[in-house]
Design a protein around this motif. Structure first.
Motif, short mmCIF file in Angstrom:
data_model
loop_
_atom_site.label_atom_id
_atom_site.label_comp_id
_atom_site.label_asym_id
_atom_site.label_seq_id
_atom_site.Cartn_x
_atom_site.Cartn_y
_atom_site.Cartn_z
N THR A 1 39.15 -82.69 2.45
CA THR A 1 40.39 -81.65 3.05
C THR A 1 41.44 -81.27 1.87
O THR A 1 42.49 -80.92 1.99
CB THR A 1 41.35 -82.99 3.92
N LEU A 2 40.88 -81.65 0.54
CA LEU A 2 41.76 -81.28 -0.66
C LEU A 2 43.02 -82.09 -0.39
O LEU A 2 43.93 -82.08 -1.12
CB LEU A 2 42.18 -79.72 -0.65
N CYS A 3 42.68 -83.37 0.10
CA CYS A 3 43.95 -84.24 0.43
C CYS A 3 45.29 -83.53 0.98
O CYS A 3 46.22 -83.77 0.32
CB CYS A 3 44.27 -85.24 -1.05
N VAL A 4 44.85 -82.95 1.96
CA VAL A 4 46.05 -82.12 2.53
C VAL A 4 47.26 -82.88 3.05
O VAL A 4 48.21 -82.31 2.89
CB VAL A 4 45.37 -81.32 3.91
N HIS A 5 46.85 -84.25 3.30
CA HIS A 5 48.09 -84.88 3.46
C HIS A 5 49.05 -85.37 2.59
O HIS A 5 50.22 -85.55 2.57
CB HIS A 5 47.70 -86.69 3.86
N ARG A 6 48.31 -85.27 1.09
CA ARG A 6 49.17 -85.45 -0.16
C ARG A 6 50.06 -84.23 -0.36
O ARG A 6 51.09 -83.98 -0.82
CB ARG A 6 48.48 -85.79 -1.29
N ILE A 7 49.10 -82.98 0.07
CA ILE A 7 49.87 -81.65 -0.16
C ILE A 7 51.07 -81.45 0.96
O ILE A 7 52.17 -81.08 0.22
CB ILE A 7 48.87 -80.54 0.14
N ASP A 8 50.88 -81.90 1.95
CA ASP A 8 52.18 -81.58 3.03
C ASP A 8 52.97 -82.58 2.54
O ASP A 8 54.24 -82.49 3.10
CB ASP A 8 51.34 -81.87 4.34
N ALA A 9 52.75 -83.88 2.23
CA ALA A 9 53.94 -84.82 1.81
C ALA A 9 54.77 -84.09 0.72
O ALA A 9 56.16 -84.58 0.72
CB ALA A 9 53.32 -86.14 1.33
N ASN A 10 54.22 -83.08 0.07
CA ASN A 10 54.98 -82.55 -0.93
C ASN A 10 55.64 -83.42 -2.06
O ASN A 10 56.84 -83.03 -2.56
CB ASN A 10 56.21 -81.54 -0.32
N THR A 11 54.84 -84.32 -2.52
CA THR A 11 55.31 -85.21 -3.65
C THR A 11 54.73 -84.89 -4.94
O THR A 11 55.26 -85.61 -6.03
CB THR A 11 55.08 -86.67 -3.08
N GLY A 12 54.03 -84.11 -4.93
CA GLY A 12 53.65 -83.39 -6.23
C GLY A 12 52.35 -84.18 -6.64
O GLY A 12 51.80 -84.28 -7.65
N GLN A 13 51.76 -85.06 -5.73
CA GLN A 13 50.58 -86.02 -6.03
C GLN A 13 49.33 -85.16 -6.03
O GLN A 13 49.10 -84.13 -5.27
CB GLN A 13 50.34 -86.99 -4.87
N GLN A 14 48.51 -85.50 -7.06
CA GLN A 14 47.27 -84.98 -7.22
C GLN A 14 46.38 -85.49 -5.76
O GLN A 14 46.51 -86.45 -5.51
CB GLN A 14 46.65 -85.33 -8.38
N PRO A 15 45.10 -84.64 -5.64
CA PRO A 15 44.21 -85.25 -4.68
C PRO A 15 43.50 -86.37 -5.45
O PRO A 15 43.64 -86.65 -6.38
CB PRO A 15 43.32 -84.00 -4.67
N ALA A 16 43.09 -87.23 -4.43
CA ALA A 16 42.57 -88.47 -4.93
C ALA A 16 41.50 -88.48 -5.95
O ALA A 16 41.34 -89.29 -7.13
CB ALA A 16 41.89 -89.40 -3.81
N CYS A 17 40.59 -87.57 -5.86
CA CYS A 17 39.43 -87.47 -6.90
C CYS A 17 40.18 -86.98 -8.12
O CYS A 17 39.54 -87.73 -9.24
CB CYS A 17 38.68 -86.41 -6.34
N ALA A 18 41.17 -85.83 -8.29
CA ALA A 18 41.72 -85.83 -9.43
C ALA A 18 42.58 -86.93 -10.27
O ALA A 18 42.42 -87.07 -11.34
CB ALA A 18 42.49 -84.36 -9.28
N GLU A 19 42.92 -87.69 -9.26
CA GLU A 19 43.91 -88.75 -9.81
C GLU A 19 43.04 -89.77 -10.45
O GLU A 19 43.27 -90.53 -11.46
CB GLU A 19 44.75 -89.45 -8.61
N ALA A 20 41.96 -90.29 -9.77
CA ALA A 20 40.67 -91.14 -9.91
C ALA A 20 40.24 -90.79 -11.56
O ALA A 20 40.13 -91.59 -12.48
CB ALA A 20 39.74 -91.39 -8.98
N CYS A 21 39.93 -89.40 -11.35
CA CYS A 21 39.25 -89.00 -12.69
C CYS A 21 40.33 -88.95 -13.98
O CYS A 21 40.00 -89.47 -15.16
CB CYS A 21 39.01 -87.30 -12.53
#
Lengths: 399, 247
Positions: free
Chosen positions: B180-200
């Protein structure tokens, strides 16, 4: 020439009772299989996330395609005015309806969420061939019902050619739509071909005629009123042309695939890999060569030659054509998923955490076989019921 | 006679009240729809979210992105790898000519012309205005046509009942799902990266860069200008939201 009359078919006898009992058991077993698959989830089937369309799709597509082709006799009589098929028009339309219902039933019961059928008929995405097919299938059913009505009503005799023509055009659209379900899948090398649509039309002519021939022979047996030799020979001729045309399309399809380098892997799978046995034995030998040889013998024989032998040849050839057709559908549907999707031309996949190396394996489960045969049984039961309730069977015919 | 006129007037009153009730309920539901529409912050075509994957930084033995994604969305191992959900997978490649090896994560490519969206009969597969391709769990009938149509094998059909679901990623047996491209993070609009990018990044690889492809000043757009990035199966002309460098 005696007037054409029809009757309800009400066979009796232990053999008929056994046949109906077997069909009911198969239909109930099919429904039970569908319930179990829906309840437990598809993990109990042989399907995986690499092979997501399994044996139920092979049964469903084969039945739907055969339904379209079963209308051949009616089309020949109504549109092309071939009088030899007039007595079988009603039977032909009834079989088309029955097979379509059986096929659609399998398709629906194999959905991940069959309980959401109402969503499928209320939410449409007109870019999807699947959506068109909802209309094509329901439209075909409605047309066939009207067609049967007109065939049964003397006052609508003058309209039969029109409705017959509409049904003919519609069934060509229906099989084109079914072929396009696969032909539009650009991400799969073996499917990405416009040839699939005409190939499915020809396949429908083969399997539909074969199914009708078997039904007519069975009806003739139960009526103790053999099919006229002319009908057996005409059906044989039709089948020869249809089987030959299917062979032609299959050859062109594989030759073009062999010519395109990027399709080589999927072609290797079909012609020499895990699908080869089904392709060469099931489709080419049983489905093409077998019927052609048997039916050619029928045509070469004198008209008055042994009737029983000619009839048996048509019977075997029809059964073989049905097996061959199903084998071809299996090779097309399963084969396209078994071969790995090629994402990186010029590179070799060394390792993958999910199935990019080598071909997938698929072993249909008993649940899938059960559902598939259940669909066939439901189709045949509906056909028996229609023949029993309505005067769709031609009475003794002599010219 | 009296009783007849009484019953007529009673019926009239009843019908009047029924009419008023109907009008009130229509008005209130209209108001609710309006309120909900005005408060929801929908996806905007101003953005197009995407990923840039630097295969030179992606390590062959590492699956941090896969683990990160699974943990974020509650994707548990079922013991059956062929039927479990695979939102993201790792692929190791070797160039046939040079023998050069590379590794990369493969997930939904969030195509602009997504084949899964085209083939979905009910419209359950859809693309948001910001380019994120999702599945509406309420209208997915589990036909798997999208799985067949996806050139990237990025979609998973859920073969069994799922327990311990996370509220940010509702999932269901008999439906299809994908990244989902971590759409919940996108919509939270907190500037968080998707989980995969964050883990990397946590594993110090920094091979996955997330950002707005429509914003010329975003890091992803600047990187795309500097490096030769490719689309996987660019021959299909899908205009993917996920691009790769170093391939």
């Amino acid at each position: 020439m005696t007037a054409l009359s029809h009757q309800c078919l009400k066979p009796r006898g232990a053999l008929y009772g056994l046949w109906i009992a077997a069909l009911v058991i198969a239909a109930v077993a099919g429904l039970y299989c569908a319930y179990t698959m829906e309840h437990a989830g598809h993990h109990i089937t042989g399907m995986t996330n690499r092979v997501v369309w399994g044996l139920p799709h092979v049964f469903a597509v084969s039945l739907i395609v055969a339904a379209s082709g079963a209308l051949n006799a009616a089309s020949m009589a109504s549109v092309f005015n071939v009088s030899i098929y007039k007595p079988y028009s009603r039977c032909s339309v009834a079989l088309a309806i029955s097979l379509l219902i059986g096929g659609v039933m399998v398709l629906v019961l194999d959905l991940g969420r069959p309980d959401r059928l109402i969503v499928a008929v209320t939410h449409f995405n007109f870019r999807s061939v699947f959506s068109w097919n909802v209309f094509l299938y329901t439209g075909f059913l409605l047309l066939c019902i009207v067609y049967l009505w007109f065939l049964c009503e003397r006052r609508y005799q003058h309209q039969i050619k029109r409705i017959g023509l509409a049904a003919l055009v519609w069934r060509i659209m229906l099989t084109t739509g079914t072929g396009c379900i696969f032909g539009f899948l650009v991400g799969r090398n073996s499917l990405d071909s416009a040839l699939l649509a005409p190939m499915f039309i020809v396949l429908s002519l083969v399997t539909g005629t074969a199914a009708l021939a078997l039904c007519l022979l069975a009806i003739a047996r139960s009526q103790q009123n053999p099919l006229p030799v002319a009908t057996v020979r005409s059906l044989s001729t039709l089948m020869i042309w249809f089987v030959a045309a299917l062979g032609y399309f299959a050859i062109v399809h594989h030759l073009t695939n062999l010519y395109v380098a990027e399709h080589a892997a999927s072609e290797r799978l079909v012609l020499g890999g895990s699908m080869a046995a089904l392709f060469w034995i099931g489709f080419v030998t049983v489905g093409l060569a077998g019927p052609l040889l048997l039916l050619m013998k029928n045509l070469i024989a004198d008209t008055d030659a042994d009737y029983k032998t000619q009839k048996r040849r048509l019977q075997f050839a029809s059964a073989a054509a049905l097996i061959g057709g199903a084998s071809l559908v299996y090779v097309i549907i399963i084969g396209s998923q078994v071969s790995a999707q090629r994402l990186f031309p010029g590179k070799t996949v060394l390792a993958s955490s999910f199935g990019d190396v080598g071909n997938a394996s698929y072993q249909p489960s008993l649940w899938e076989w059960g559902l598939g045969f259940g669909g066939v049984a439901v189709g045949l039961l509906i056909f028996q019921l229609l023949l029993r309730l309505f005067p769709f069977t031609a009475d003794r015919q002599h010219s | 006679m009296q009783s007849t006129s009484n019953s007529v007037s009673a019926r009239r009153r009843f019908l009047q009240k029924l009419g008023l009730l109907g009008a009130a309920s229509a008005l209130s539901s209209y108001t609710l729809i309006e309120v909900s529409a005005s408060t929801a912050q929908g996806a905007s075509a101003v953005n197009r979210w995407g990923l840039l994957i630097d295969t030179a930084k992606c390590s062959a033995g590492c699956d941090a992105c896969v683990t990160g994604c699974n943990e974020e969305h509650g994707i548990d191992a079922t013991g059956r790898d062929d039927t479990r959900a695979q939102w993201i997978r790792k692929i190791d490649l070797q160039d046939n000519l040079t023998g050069r090896e590379s590794s990369l994560p493969m997930m939904c490519q969030h195509c602009a012309s997504a084949p899964c969206v085209d083939v979905c009969p009910t419209g359950a597969s859809f693309k948001r205005d910001d380019g994120v391709v999702l599945v509406n769990k309420h209208t997915c009938i589990g036909c798997r046509y999208c799985v067949m149509a996806c050139p990237y094998k990025a979609r998973s059909f859920i073969h069994e009942t799922i327990s311990n679901q996370k509220s940010i990623a509702p999932r269901g047996k008999g439906t299809v799902e994908s990244c989902t491209l971590c759409v919940h993070r996108i919509d939270a609009n907190t500037g968080q990266q998707p989980a995969c990018a964050e883990a990397c990044s946590k594993d110090a690889h920094d091979a996955i860069l997330f950002g707005d492809l429509n914003n010329p000043d975003s890091e992803i757009s600047r990187s795309l200008k500097q490096h030769k990035a490719i689309e996987v199966r660019s021959d299909l002309g899908l205009n993917t939201g996920v691009r790769y460098t170093g391939l």
